[in-house]
Design a protein around this motif. Structure first.
Motif, PDB file in Angstrom:
ATOM      1  N   LEU A  11      43.544  52.172  39.757  1.00 63.00           N
ATOM      2  CA  LEU A  11      44.691  52.282  38.671  1.00 63.00           C
ATOM      3  C   LEU A  11      44.411  53.428  37.480  1.00 63.00           C
ATOM      4  O   LEU A  11      43.317  53.878  37.514  1.00 63.00           O
ATOM      5  CB  LEU A  11      44.532  50.844  37.507  1.00 63.00           C
ATOM      6  N   GLU A  14      43.137  52.075  34.030  1.00 64.35           N
ATOM      7  CA  GLU A  14      41.757  51.503  33.853  1.00 64.35           C
ATOM      8  C   GLU A  14      40.894  51.904  35.013  1.00 64.35           C
ATOM      9  O   GLU A  14      41.355  52.327  36.115  1.00 64.35           O
ATOM     10  CB  GLU A  14      41.724  50.208  33.702  1.00 64.35           C
ATOM     11  N   LYS A  16      39.690  50.583  37.669  1.00 62.37           N
ATOM     12  CA  LYS A  16      39.679  49.551  38.664  1.00 62.37           C
ATOM     13  C   LYS A  16      40.135  49.950  39.893  1.00 62.37           C
ATOM     14  O   LYS A  16      41.319  50.351  40.100  1.00 62.37           O
ATOM     15  CB  LYS A  16      40.465  48.443  38.098  1.00 62.37           C
ATOM     16  N   ILE A  18      41.441  49.337  43.684  1.00 66.32           N
ATOM     17  CA  ILE A  18      42.045  48.299  44.080  1.00 66.32           C
ATOM     18  C   ILE A  18      42.167  48.325  45.702  1.00 66.32           C
ATOM     19  O   ILE A  18      41.720  47.322  46.464  1.00 66.32           O
ATOM     20  CB  ILE A  18      43.698  48.193  43.854  1.00 66.32           C
ATOM     21  N   ASN A  38      46.251  36.244  48.114  1.00 69.16           N
ATOM     22  CA  ASN A  38      46.932  37.135  46.842  1.00 69.16           C
ATOM     23  C   ASN A  38      45.996  37.943  46.408  1.00 69.16           C
ATOM     24  O   ASN A  38      44.623  37.659  46.140  1.00 69.16           O
ATOM     25  CB  ASN A  38      47.305  35.998  45.837  1.00 69.16           C
ATOM     26  N   GLY A  39      46.459  39.128  45.704  1.00 67.68           N
ATOM     27  CA  GLY A  39      45.800  40.158  44.974  1.00 67.68           C
ATOM     28  C   GLY A  39      44.791  40.849  46.016  1.00 67.68           C
ATOM     29  O   GLY A  39      43.732  41.597  45.522  1.00 67.68           O
ATOM     30  N   SER A  40      44.983  40.775  47.412  1.00 62.83           N
ATOM     31  CA  SER A  40      43.998  41.833  47.953  1.00 62.83           C
ATOM     32  C   SER A  40      44.318  43.026  48.150  1.00 62.83           C
ATOM     33  O   SER A  40      43.889  44.080  48.578  1.00 62.83           O
ATOM     34  CB  SER A  40      44.156  40.953  49.572  1.00 62.83           C
ATOM     35  N   GLY A  41      45.484  43.651  47.754  1.00 67.43           N
ATOM     36  CA  GLY A  41      45.885  44.854  47.679  1.00 67.43           C
ATOM     37  C   GLY A  41      46.946  45.207  48.448  1.00 67.43           C
ATOM     38  O   GLY A  41      47.415  46.327  48.640  1.00 67.43           O
ATOM     39  N   LYS A  42      47.877  44.439  48.923  1.00 68.06           N
ATOM     40  CA  LYS A  42      48.879  44.388  50.009  1.00 68.06           C
ATOM     41  C   LYS A  42      50.026  45.383  49.052  1.00 68.06           C
ATOM     42  O   LYS A  42      50.618  46.314  49.941  1.00 68.06           O
ATOM     43  CB  LYS A  42      49.574  43.093  50.603  1.00 68.06           C
ATOM     44  N   SER A  43      50.597  44.733  48.247  1.00 66.95           N
ATOM     45  CA  SER A  43      51.593  45.538  47.515  1.00 66.95           C
ATOM     46  C   SER A  43      51.181  46.720  46.881  1.00 66.95           C
ATOM     47  O   SER A  43      52.021  47.770  47.206  1.00 66.95           O
ATOM     48  CB  SER A  43      52.195  44.565  46.040  1.00 66.95           C
ATOM     49  N   THR A  44      50.082  46.783  46.527  1.00 64.03           N
ATOM     50  CA  THR A  44      49.592  48.252  45.969  1.00 64.03           C
ATOM     51  C   THR A  44      49.675  49.349  47.184  1.00 64.03           C
ATOM     52  O   THR A  44      50.088  50.333  47.074  1.00 64.03           O
ATOM     53  CB  THR A  44      47.968  47.976  45.693  1.00 64.03           C
ATOM     54  N   TYR A  55      49.170  54.749  40.046  1.00 56.70           N
ATOM     55  CA  TYR A  55      48.025  54.589  40.753  1.00 56.70           C
ATOM     56  C   TYR A  55      47.402  56.008  40.959  1.00 56.70           C
ATOM     57  O   TYR A  55      48.091  57.180  40.921  1.00 56.70           O
ATOM     58  CB  TYR A  55      48.529  53.939  41.981  1.00 56.70           C
ATOM     59  N   GLN A  87      58.803  43.374  47.144  1.00 55.23           N
ATOM     60  CA  GLN A  87      58.444  41.992  46.903  1.00 55.23           C
ATOM     61  C   GLN A  87      59.323  41.624  45.965  1.00 55.23           C
ATOM     62  O   GLN A  87      59.806  40.435  46.045  1.00 55.23           O
ATOM     63  CB  GLN A  87      57.093  41.895  46.552  1.00 55.23           C
TER      64      GLN A  87
HETATM   65  N1  LIG Z   1      49.702  47.955  37.721  1.00 53.48           N
HETATM   66  C1  LIG Z   1      48.501  47.252  37.760  1.00 53.48           C
HETATM   67  N2  LIG Z   1      47.838  46.928  36.765  1.00 53.48           N
HETATM   68  C2  LIG Z   1      46.776  46.152  36.820  1.00 53.48           C
HETATM   69  N3  LIG Z   1      46.497  45.519  37.784  1.00 53.48           N
HETATM   70  C3  LIG Z   1      47.076  45.689  39.037  1.00 53.48           C
HETATM   71  C4  LIG Z   1      47.973  46.596  39.114  1.00 53.48           C
HETATM   72  N4  LIG Z   1      48.457  46.632  40.469  1.00 53.48           N
HETATM   73  C5  LIG Z   1      47.738  45.897  40.898  1.00 53.48           C
HETATM   74  N5  LIG Z   1      46.961  45.312  40.045  1.00 53.48           N
HETATM   75  C6  LIG Z   1      45.743  44.515  40.564  1.00 53.48           C
HETATM   76  O1  LIG Z   1      45.238  45.023  41.781  1.00 53.48           O
HETATM   77  C7  LIG Z   1      45.229  43.690  42.617  1.00 53.48           C
HETATM   78  C8  LIG Z   1      45.870  43.885  43.942  1.00 53.48           C
HETATM   79  O2  LIG Z   1      47.217  43.516  43.717  1.00 53.48           O
HETATM   80  P1  LIG Z   1      48.546  43.579  44.686  1.00 53.48           P
HETATM   81  O3  LIG Z   1      48.558  44.940  45.527  1.00 53.48           O
HETATM   82  O4  LIG Z   1      49.823  43.321  44.118  1.00 53.48           O
HETATM   83  O5  LIG Z   1      47.940  42.395  45.753  1.00 53.48           O
HETATM   84  P2  LIG Z   1      48.713  41.612  46.835  1.00 53.48           P
HETATM   85  O6  LIG Z   1      50.125  42.220  47.063  1.00 53.48           O
HETATM   86  O7  LIG Z   1      48.004  41.648  47.868  1.00 53.48           O
HETATM   87  O8  LIG Z   1      49.074  40.107  46.467  1.00 53.48           O
HETATM   88  C9  LIG Z   1      45.322  42.752  42.012  1.00 53.48           C
HETATM   89  O9  LIG Z   1      43.885  42.104  41.467  1.00 53.48           O
HETATM   90  C10 LIG Z   1      46.405  43.019  40.900  1.00 53.48           C
HETATM   91  O10 LIG Z   1      45.930  42.275  39.493  1.00 53.48           O
END
Ligand SMILES: Nc1ncnc2c1ncn2[C@@H]1O[C@H](COP(=O)(O)OP(=O)(O)O)[C@@H](O)[C@H]1O
Ligand SMILES: [Mg+2]
Lengths: 251, 502
Positions: A11, A14, A16, A18, A38-44, A55, A87
């Motif tokens: 990010l 911060e 963090k 991903i 959920n939260g594995s980073g697919k959308s990211t 990002y 999504q």
């Molecule tokens: N803009 C953001 N700000 C804070 N946390 C984020 C942001 N984008 C993603 N994250 C965090 O990154 C991780 C992966 O999110 P995401 O890509 O949405 O996962 P998925 O699509 O696999 O559910 C999650 O822990 C999410 O909270």
């Protein structure tokens, strides 16, 4: 078509991380699926590929047909043939769906140095494609995604994809929130675009979409990494046993 | 209307042309109410000022205020910097006060007003009946109630929903009534936003204003309904000089709308209004105008000369004001609704759509004066010209030394339909600190990032994406105007600025 090497993303705001080194190689004409908790980073991953802000890529690369897309503006990536079905499609109040589509189509053409599509031709094409997705004239007139049901939003994404004719389509949980009929409609829309050259990356939670859109390769993503890749049988395994044994195996 | 012989330029959207034709076709409000009137003697003098004051039964301080304004006005020169041309106005050759005879005795309520006058408003589609709601029953969704102050020539006929508003602590009445009934509030705020000597027309207005509206929203109150004033000029050779004062106390909110029309006459008429908005901490005012004064005929004969000073003073921190204007009428428009962003974190917005056709001339825009820290302003202006009309956007954005970290975003588009009309953009920018930003181009911070990314991911450039989203926003704003006043605005929604210049 799309080569992703050791992609590491954190990010901007911060410290963090991903994505912790994602490797993917998508050959032209193939359908790859990514599954994962959920939260594995697919959308990211899908956002970073299409150029969303917020990002920071700390290592690795992504090339579309040999072109480094990470250095391009989002609209240049789109013009180069990348498309993301969101999504959570965004609402744009006051902007008619049709106006939006036409602006998108012609913006891409302009960036590619192609002539714009005439209003008449556009109307003809959009009507035909909307009909296949059971999108009526009313929905084309309404403001983009405003007041659309979950299913309508997703069908609208597929309509945009059909109009823009991208080379590389990323679908981020296009099946979530859809009932069986709506999902079939979406799958039909996707399958209609499969022409042996167009490439798909289908992100999903569930096996059921993959019953309709048959993948060539299935990847499992967890905690920012691809932890396993295999054939369609991998999706079935997830469906039956969940992610837990896969996750343990990788730990 | 001479739209047929106009060459429509390539790339101008057919729906837009239709909408403009429909809007600026035959003037729908050009009829006149036959009614016995009482006039002050023609011309302007101290005696006329005294007469207006006495007709309104004003206290002495108000008369003194007017007289000071009159004396000041005598020393001022008519401004000539605007891009409008009109024959010299003979200020002695018109009436400054015209009142229906039947209003001599102030009616106790709107029910006692001359039916002919009530009929006028009915014909204009303005509701002067208070649709009573059953106790405990919510107004049906989408059916908003509107309280109306009906101003006819020089006087207010009456104001609806006063009692119900008062229950919420809201004062809504004519300014003449406010001067009599709420002198402390008027004294405290009148002329504090637009000083008496602000400009030629404001000074004239200060001397001779005859009526207008007054609103006070007490602290913490969200005004329970939309407020509005409908201005009708009916009398011939008469100027209308109204004054509006709206005060939103701390954390108060009000949405206010004004509409205006006039009969079709061969001789031009003057309209010079002053509107003052005062916003204390955390207050919010939405002020919308649908201006549809008679524009004159296609040869430029007759019409209203509209010289208006509107200003909002965001005195309080975090206060927020939004001006929305739809300008389709008037032969000449000279109008710059402005925001003085004095309070820290205060915000000003200005959304304008001006359509000028035939021989109409519009010189309009806004001033955003950033004085406080972290102040934000947004300007979206659309000018559409057809026939031989001239449309000018004139805007000032000024960031003072103390206005640290302030932001402005300005977007001006103009559309020319045909090749005999003109569009002009005259932006002035002054930035006196180095942490503020003024953008005439797209910036990501002004529009929702997700919307922007969505558009860009579909292939639109950043600037196009911002324009698209902001245009959409504008349409939404227009669609939110109450129907009664906003037939024009509804039609405007069909307008697109594709093929536009400037
Ligand atoms: N803009 C953001 N700000 C804070 N946390 C984020 C942001 N984008 C993603 N994250 C965090 O990154 C991780 C992966 O999110 P995401 O890509 O949405 O996962 P998925 O699509 O696999 O559910 C999650 O822990 C999410 O909270
Ligand atoms: Mg996701």
């Amino acid at each position: 078509m799309l080569e992703i090497k050791n992609l590491q993303v954190q990010l901007e705001e911060e410290d963090k991380q991903i994505l912790k080194g994602v490797d993917l190689s998508l050959e032209a004409g193939k359908v790859h699926a990514i599954m994962g908790p959920n939260g594995s980073g697919k959308s990211t991953l899908s956002y970073v590929l299409s150029g969303k802000g917020g990002y920071e890529v700390t290592a690795g690369s992504a090339h579309l047909e040999g072109n480094d897309i990470l250095s391009m503006e989002p609209e240049e990536r789109a013009a180069a043939g990348l498309f993301l079905a969101f999504q959570y499609p965004v609402e744009i109040p006051g902007v008619g769906n049709m106006t939006f589509l036409r602006t998108a189509v012609n913006s891409q053409r302009k960036l590619r140095g192609e002539p714009e599509m005439s209003a008449g031709e556009f109307l003809k094409v959009v009507r035909a494609k909307a009909k296949d997705l059971k999108i009526d004239a009313e929905m084309l007139k309404r403001p983009v995604n405003v007041g659309f049901s979950g299913g309508e939003k997703k069908r609208n994404e597929i309509l945009q994809m059909a109009m823009l004719e991208p080379k590389m389509c990323i679908l981020d949980e296009t099946d979530s929130g859809l009932d069986v009929d709506a999902m079939k409609l979406v799958a039909q829309g996707v399958n209609a675009l499969r022409d042996g050259k167009r490439t798909f990356l289908v992100i999903t939670h569930y096996q059921r979409l993959l019953d309709h859109i048959k993948p060539d390769v299935v990847h499992i993503m967890a905690a920012g990494r691809i932890i396993k890749s295999g054939g369609p049988e991998l999706a079935l395994q997830v469906e039956n046993n969940g992610y837990s044994d896969l996750l343990e195996g990788s730990a | 209307m001479a739209m047929d012989d106009v060459q429509v330029k390539d790339g101008v959207d057919a729906e837009t042309v239709d909408a403009v034709i429909a809007l600026s076709g035959a003037y729908k409000y050009g009829w006149n109410t036959e009614i016995e009137m009482e006039y002050a003697p023609k011309g302007l003098s101290e005696d006329i000022v005294r007469l207006i004051s006495s007709k309104n039964e004003e206290p002495k301080w108000m008369l003194e205020w007017r007289l000071a304004a009159y004396r000041r006005w005598l020393e001022l020169k008519e401004p000539d910097w605007a891009m409008v041309e009109y024959p010299k106005i003979d200020f002695q050759d018109q009436y400054y006060y015209a009142r229906p005879k039947s209003m001599e005795e102030k009616p106790k309520s709107l029910d006692d007003v001359d039916p002919k006058l009530l009929e006028t408003y009915k014909k204009l589609g303005i509701p002067l009946k208070e649709q009573a709601l059953l106790a405990g029953v919510e107004a049906p969704e989408g059916e908003r109630r509107v309280a109306v102050d009906a101003v006819f020539d020089s006087v207010s006929l009456g104001t609806t929903f006063q009692a119900e508003l008062l229950q919420a602590g809201v004062i809504f009445c004519s300014i003449s009534e406010a001067i009599r009934e709420h002198p402390d509030l008027v004294k405290r705020y009148l002329g504090t936003v637009v000083p008496v000597s602000d400009n030629y027309y404001a000074t004239l207005n200060s001397a001779v204003f005859s009526d207008g509206s007054f609103v006070y929203i007490p602290p913490g109150v969200r005004c329970p309904m939309e407020l509005s004033t409908y201005f009708r000029i009916n009398a011939e050779n008469t100027g209308q000089f109204e004054r509006t004062l709206i005060i939103a106390d701390k954390e108060a909110y009000v949405s206010y709308l004004e509409g205006c029309t006039a009969p079709q006459r061969d001789v031009a008429q003057l309209h010079a209004a002053v509107v003052e908005l005062v916003l204390l901490d955390d207050a919010e005012i939405k002020y919308s105008t649908v201006q549809n004064w008679y524009p004159g005929d296609e040869n430029g004969k007759g019409g209203i000369y509209n010289f208006v000073t509107k200003r909002a003073d965001c005195r309080g921190d975090r206060s927020k004001v939004m001006w929305t204007q739809v300008e389709t009428g008037s032969a000449v428009t000279w109008k710059y609704p402005s925001c003085v962003l004095r309070g820290d974190d205060s915000q000003g917005e200005f959304y304008s759509i001006a359509i000028a056709n035939n021989m109409q001339q519009a010189d309009t825009g806004t001033k955003m004066v950033h004085l406080g820290k972290n102040t934000k302003s947004r300007i979206v202006s659309k000018g559409i010209s057809a026939g031989k009309a001239q449309n000018t956007y004139r805007g000032l954005v000024s960031m003072h030394p103390k206005a640290k970290n302030s932001r402005n975003y300005t977007q001006c588009d103009s559309l020319l339909i045909g090749d005999k009309c003109g569009a002009h953009t005259v932006p002035y920018i002054e930035v006196k600190n180095n942490s503020s930003r003024v953008e005439h181009e797209a910036t990501t911070s002004k529009v929702d990032d997700d919307q922007l990314f969505y558009c860009r991911s579909r292939g639109m450039g950043e600037e196009d994406a911002v324009a698209l989203v902001v245009n959409g926003f504008c349409k939404e704003v227009l669609q939110a105007l109450p129907m009664e006043f906003a037939m024009e605005a509804q039609a405007l929604v069909a307008i697109s600025l594709e093929g536009s210049v400037g």
